[in-house]
Design a protein around this motif. Structure first.
Motif, PDB file in Angstrom:
ATOM      1  N   ILE A  97      42.154  49.931  46.742  1.00 25.34           N
ATOM      2  CA  ILE A  97      43.312  50.093  47.632  1.00 25.34           C
ATOM      3  C   ILE A  97      44.606  50.171  46.832  1.00 25.34           C
ATOM      4  CG2 ILE A  97      44.533  49.131  49.635  1.00 25.34           C
ATOM      5  CD1 ILE A  97      41.975  47.472  50.189  1.00 25.34           C
ATOM      6  N   ILE A  98      44.691  49.394  45.763  1.00 22.35           N
ATOM      7  CA  ILE A  98      45.964  49.309  45.053  1.00 22.35           C
ATOM      8  C   ILE A  98      46.027  50.238  43.844  1.00 22.35           C
ATOM      9  CG2 ILE A  98      46.571  46.980  45.822  1.00 22.35           C
ATOM     10  CD1 ILE A  98      45.427  45.943  43.170  1.00 22.35           C
ATOM     11  N   LYS A  99      44.922  50.913  43.550  1.00 25.40           N
ATOM     12  CA  LYS A  99      44.918  51.817  42.407  1.00 25.40           C
ATOM     13  C   LYS A  99      45.980  52.916  42.506  1.00 25.40           C
ATOM     14  CE  LYS A  99      41.718  52.936  38.912  1.00 25.40           C
ATOM     15  NZ  LYS A  99      40.373  52.820  38.441  1.00 25.40           N
ATOM     16  N   PRO A 100      46.153  53.507  43.720  1.00 22.38           N
ATOM     17  CA  PRO A 100      47.187  54.557  43.834  1.00 22.38           C
ATOM     18  C   PRO A 100      48.601  54.050  43.536  1.00 22.38           C
ATOM     19  CG  PRO A 100      45.774  54.520  45.785  1.00 22.38           C
ATOM     20  CD  PRO A 100      45.405  53.341  44.969  1.00 22.38           C
ATOM     21  N   LEU A 101      48.784  52.735  43.546  1.00 20.82           N
ATOM     22  CA  LEU A 101      50.104  52.187  43.244  1.00 20.82           C
ATOM     23  C   LEU A 101      50.233  51.914  41.750  1.00 20.82           C
ATOM     24  CD1 LEU A 101      50.460  49.506  46.087  1.00 20.82           C
ATOM     25  CD2 LEU A 101      50.797  51.960  46.219  1.00 20.82           C
ATOM     26  N   GLY A 102      49.120  52.102  41.008  1.00 22.61           N
ATOM     27  CA  GLY A 102      49.149  51.890  39.572  1.00 22.61           C
ATOM     28  C   GLY A 102      48.679  50.508  39.146  1.00 22.61           C
ATOM     29  N   TYR A 103      48.070  49.745  40.065  1.00 23.51           N
ATOM     30  CA  TYR A 103      47.699  48.370  39.728  1.00 23.51           C
ATOM     31  C   TYR A 103      46.204  48.251  39.437  1.00 23.51           C
ATOM     32  CZ  TYR A 103      51.985  47.822  42.514  1.00 23.51           C
ATOM     33  OH  TYR A 103      53.231  47.957  43.050  1.00 23.51           O
ATOM     34  N   ASP A 104      45.848  47.283  38.590  1.00 22.48           N
ATOM     35  CA  ASP A 104      44.441  46.999  38.356  1.00 22.48           C
ATOM     36  C   ASP A 104      44.057  45.708  39.065  1.00 22.48           C
ATOM     37  OD1 ASP A 104      45.654  45.078  36.906  1.00 22.48           O
ATOM     38  OD2 ASP A 104      44.592  45.453  35.030  1.00 22.48           O
ATOM     39  N   TRP A 105      42.812  45.258  38.835  1.00 18.18           N
ATOM     40  CA  TRP A 105      42.352  44.082  39.583  1.00 18.18           C
ATOM     41  C   TRP A 105      43.100  42.807  39.204  1.00 18.18           C
ATOM     42  CZ3 TRP A 105      39.959  40.113  36.866  1.00 18.18           C
ATOM     43  CH2 TRP A 105      39.526  40.444  35.565  1.00 18.18           C
ATOM     44  N   LYS A 106      43.596  42.739  37.962  1.00 24.01           N
ATOM     45  CA  LYS A 106      44.331  41.523  37.570  1.00 24.01           C
ATOM     46  C   LYS A 106      45.656  41.433  38.327  1.00 24.01           C
ATOM     47  CE  LYS A 106      42.378  40.932  32.994  1.00 24.01           C
ATOM     48  NZ  LYS A 106      42.631  40.998  31.562  1.00 24.01           N
ATOM     49  N   ILE A 107      46.349  42.567  38.412  1.00 20.15           N
ATOM     50  CA  ILE A 107      47.578  42.579  39.213  1.00 20.15           C
ATOM     51  C   ILE A 107      47.224  42.325  40.670  1.00 20.15           C
ATOM     52  CG2 ILE A 107      49.567  43.974  39.921  1.00 20.15           C
ATOM     53  CD1 ILE A 107      49.362  45.467  37.278  1.00 20.15           C
ATOM     54  N   GLY A 108      46.049  42.846  41.067  1.00 12.43           N
ATOM     55  CA  GLY A 108      45.575  42.626  42.435  1.00 12.43           C
ATOM     56  C   GLY A 108      45.481  41.145  42.762  1.00 12.43           C
ATOM     57  N   ILE A 109      44.946  40.373  41.802  1.00 11.68           N
ATOM     58  CA  ILE A 109      44.856  38.921  42.005  1.00 11.68           C
ATOM     59  C   ILE A 109      46.253  38.348  42.228  1.00 11.68           C
ATOM     60  CG2 ILE A 109      44.290  36.728  40.893  1.00 11.68           C
ATOM     61  CD1 ILE A 109      42.093  38.233  39.363  1.00 11.68           C
ATOM     62  N   ALA A 110      47.188  38.766  41.395  1.00 15.47           N
ATOM     63  CA  ALA A 110      48.551  38.266  41.508  1.00 15.47           C
ATOM     64  C   ALA A 110      49.165  38.646  42.856  1.00 15.47           C
ATOM     65  CB  ALA A 110      49.411  38.793  40.365  1.00 15.47           C
ATOM     66  N   LEU A 111      48.831  39.855  43.349  1.00 15.08           N
ATOM     67  CA  LEU A 111      49.348  40.271  44.653  1.00 15.08           C
ATOM     68  C   LEU A 111      48.799  39.380  45.761  1.00 15.08           C
ATOM     69  CD1 LEU A 111      49.336  44.180  44.758  1.00 15.08           C
ATOM     70  CD2 LEU A 111      51.219  42.634  44.311  1.00 15.08           C
TER      71      LEU A 111
END
Lengths: 703, 76
Positions: free
Chosen positions: A584-598
């Motif tokens: 879901i967040i890949k199109p925003l440029g984020y990976d799973w680690k940033i995903g955790i932070a989100l």
């Protein structure tokens, strides 16, 4: 607090020095609680009246009458009308300003008619000579049929006499109405009203009818009869008007005998200052200058203690790690609890400085001038001059800002203010912006003097305000709420702020932030730590698999440690969670680690930095001293081989944090203030959608 | 007929007795009574709200409210 304490309620017009008196009576013995069932903070304190007698003093919100027009004021009515053995006041202490005695006595006359023992404290009497005022106290006492004490709360004068008067008043328990409004308006009408319930005073019943507020002490039968009276609204309104005029007539009669004011002595300082502060150009220039000063102090002055707190907690954590025996509990303390507490404490300097400014502006009387200057502008966006205060407070924290909307009497204007306040850049966004700016914006000067990093930060603040105002405009045009917008603001005299009042205000606001938001942040840090250090069976196998995988390669011990750590994290519960949302967040440029932070940021934004710190340090070498920033800077995106936190990702993240509603504590407050989940949910999804779309566009354009 | 909104800065008027039904209760309670002397102290930079002084109360009210309250001007 003991059962024998006299329960005293402090009531008065705004700007009468009610807070000063409360602080003088109770000192540091105060606490803030909530009224059961309603959402307004209740300030209470214990005051030592004599060697043997204490009083439990409750500070009620300032009001001009007991006919409320805002949420704040309705508390006063509820406290007086809903009698309860445990909490109802036994003595009411009305505070009045000596300069505005006439208007202050209106509230006094209403309270007196409720037939509760009442003491009148006339405050600021140290100003009497200067203002040319003289009072005949003995006649005033007789005419008002009550204890009257002249005090100066700021100078601590007359407080002893006031305490004695409270005790006398409590012992005598004498209570009689001041204005018999029934005889003057419509004796028959009020006689019928009175006959409905012999247990209540006529004025109490009149208030129940006019305010549509019925306490439990009213039986069903009585209530039906009272509602009958409500049917004829035009008569009701007419009688309320007549009542007020009659009260003023009575007050004028009394004051004629007892109160002399020499108008030639009126100082023109007020009008001189007003000419400056409400001037069409200079008024705004001064206001903008003041805002800049506030922002400057939040960023600049606060950074010194903040850096100190940051370093201290890092030291404590390292020290604890060395001292405690290795194990699960030690990990929880050093990696979960200590950084968690540090994450709350670090905001104290900023919050305290902001509240310091707001308290000073309120105390001096300048805030009312800001409301006066801004009302027309704010009204275009569906808000109110009073919305300026929440929007400014929002730069510290949305929670107290949203609570500050209670003074706005129009529901629509108040609701819009509540809904858009979370767009203003609160201090929790600051650490997120700070680290991202440091990572992706070069530290260079443009035009020779402007710091580019500072400029970006300033633009983010501008973005927050602009979005708030724009969102307000859209809500103003789309929300179909029929409410009467009525606006009246008192322009109080200018005053030098009292150090004690300002200090106590800052202390109380900061304390409530630390405990309200702190609870959530701390709890989350612990949950986060748990999720990152546990996982399903693949988590337990991670270390062994890594060792097997690299068995044939020539890796150093340290490299191996790091491989294991990241494999563990990837297979922990939180890693699995991050991976789930990665598409879901890949199109925003984020990976799973940033995903955790989100994900964790949805509890509170500042957790972002802490989460990344946890992600990059959980399981890492203990001796490793690289800071979080360096770790983030060296993080590589495996699919591109480029830096993970490049310009596009950094900007996309900042935009996301500018718009998304990532604060559980704020959502809870909005629910409390609007009494429904509808509005917080609209905020959550509306702001979330805006954040997603904007970040998507930002990333796609920049990458 | 003049209303509070038609006063100039520094000008004084008296609230008309017939204004009673048009004065919001809240304003009445704050001292804005029929017969009272009222002075226009200041007008906000964007022409609204206005800043009045009545019965010792210094108040800011919006123009729409002020325009409903009739006054008598002292023609001196």
């Amino acid at each position: 607090m003991s059962k024998n304490d006299i329960k005293v309620a402090l009531i008065g017009n705004p700007n009468t020095g009610k807070t000063s008196l409360f602080n003088q009576l109770t000192g540091l013995n105060q606490k803030v609680g909530n009224y059961p069932g309603i959402t307004v903070d209740k300030k209470q304190g214990v005051s030592k009246l004599s060697a043997t007698q204490n009083a439990l003093v409750t500070d009620l919100p300032g009001t001009y009458s007991i006919n409320p027009t805002s949420l704040d004021e309705s508390i006063v009515l509820k406290t007086l009308l809903h009698k309860d053995v445990e909490t109802s006041p036994e003595v009411i202490l009305v505070v009045a300003d000596v300069e505005n005695l006439k208007r202050n006595l209106l509230l006094f006359s209403q309270i007196k008619d409720l037939e509760i023992p009442t003491v009148l404290a006339i405050n600021m009497v140290d100003q009497m000579v200067k203002k040319g005022i003289s009072i005949d106290l003995s006649i005033l006492k007789e005419e008002l049929n009550t204890e009257v004490v002249l005090i100066s709360a700021r100078k601590n004068e007359g407080i002893k006499e006031l305490k004695e008067a409270i005790i006398r008043c409590h012992v005598a328990a004498k209570a009689s109405p001041l204005c018999n409004i029934d005889n003057k308006i419509d004796p028959n009408y009020f006689q019928k009203l009175k006959e409905i319930s012999p247990n209540h005073s006529m004025y109490e019943l009149w208030l129940m009818v006019t305010q549509n507020n019925f306490p439990d002490s009213i039986s069903k039968e009585e209530k039906t009869k009272l509602i009958e009276f409500k049917k004829d609204i035009s008569t009701l309104k007419k009688y309320q008007h007549k009542e007020t005029i009659y009260r003023y007539q009575e007050i004028n009669k009394i004051l004629k005998k007892t109160y002399i004011i020499d108008k030639t002595k009126a100082s023109d300082l007020r009008s001189k200052l007003d000419k400056i502060f409400t001037h069409k150009i200079f008024g705004y220039v001064f206001f903008v200058f003041l805002l800049l000063l506030i922002f400057q102090s939040i960023f600049d002055w606060a950074s010194v203690p903040m850096d100190f707190i940051d370093a201290t907690f890092a030291d404590i954590s390292t020290y604890a790690k060395k001292q405690l025996p290795a194990g699960l509990l030690s990990d929880l303390i050093t990696e979960g609890i200590i950084p968690g507490i540090g994450g709350v404490i670090i905001f104290i300097p900023q919050i305290a400085i902001l509240f310091l400014f707001i308290a000073i502006l309120e105390e001096t009387g300048y805030m009312s001038r800001v409301v006066f200057l801004m009302d027309k502008i704010m009204r275009r966006f569906g808000m109110n001059g009073k919305s300026v205060i929440p929007l400014i407070s929002g730069t510290a924290c949305a929670i107290p800002a949203i609570m500050a909307t209670r003074t706005i009497s129009s529901w629509k204007e108040r609701l819009i203010t509540i809904l858009v306040t979370p767009f203003t850049t609160c201090s929790a966004r600051l650490p997120v912006y700070a680290i991202l700016i440091a990572l992706v914006i070069p530290s260079k000067k443009i035009f020779g003097f402007l710091n580019l990093q500072g400029l970006v930060l300033l633009s983010l603040y501008g973005l927050g305000f602009a979005t708030a105002v724009l969102a307000a405009y859209i809500l103003h045009k789309t929300l179909k709420l029929k409410t009467k917008s009525f606006f009246v603001v008192e322009m109080p005299n200018y005053k030098i702020p009292s150090v004690k009042n300002v200090f106590l205000e800052v202390l109380e606001k900061t304390k409530s932030f630390v405990f309200e938001a702190g609870k959530i942040i701390l709890a989350l840090s612990i949950v986060l730590w748990f999720l990152a250090s546990n996982g399903p069976s693949s988590f337990d196998n991670a270390a062994r698999n890594t060792i097997e995988n690299v068995a044939n390669q020539n890796v150093s011990k340290q490299e191996l440690q790091q491989e294991i750590a990241s494999a563990k994290l990837e297979n922990s519960y939180i890693g699995i969670l991050g991976k789930t949302i990665e598409p879901i967040i890949k199109p925003l440029g984020y990976d799973w680690k940033i995903g955790i932070a989100l994900i964790t940021s949805f509890a509170a934004r500042e957790v972002f930095v802490g989460t990344l710190a946890t992600i990059y340090s959980v399981g890492a070498d203990d001796e490793d001293t690289t800071t979080i920033k360096q770790k983030m800077a060296s993080e590589i995106n495996p699919s591109t081989g480029q830096k993970r936190f490049n310009f596009a990702v950094g900007m996309s993240l900042m935009v996301f944090y500018a718009f998304a509603m990532q604060c559980m504590a704020t959502l809870a407050i909005v629910k409390r203030e609007t009494k429904t989940w509808k509005w917080p949910l609209i905020q959550l999804f509306g702001m979330g959608l805006l954040a997603y779309i904007s970040s998507f566009i930002t990333y796609q354009i920049l990458s | 007929m003049s209303t509070i909104a038609s006063l100039h800065i520094g000008e004084v008027g008296y609230i008309s007795e017939e204004a009673l039904d048009f004065i919001p209760l809240k304003l009445l309670e704050m001292g804005c009574l029929p017969g009272a002397e009222i002075e226009l102290v200041q007008i906000a930079p964007l022409k609204d709200p206005i800043y009045i002084c009545v019965n010792g109360s210094h108040l800011a009210i919006r123009k729409e409210t002020a325009a409903q309250i009739k006054i008598l001007k002292s023609d001196i």
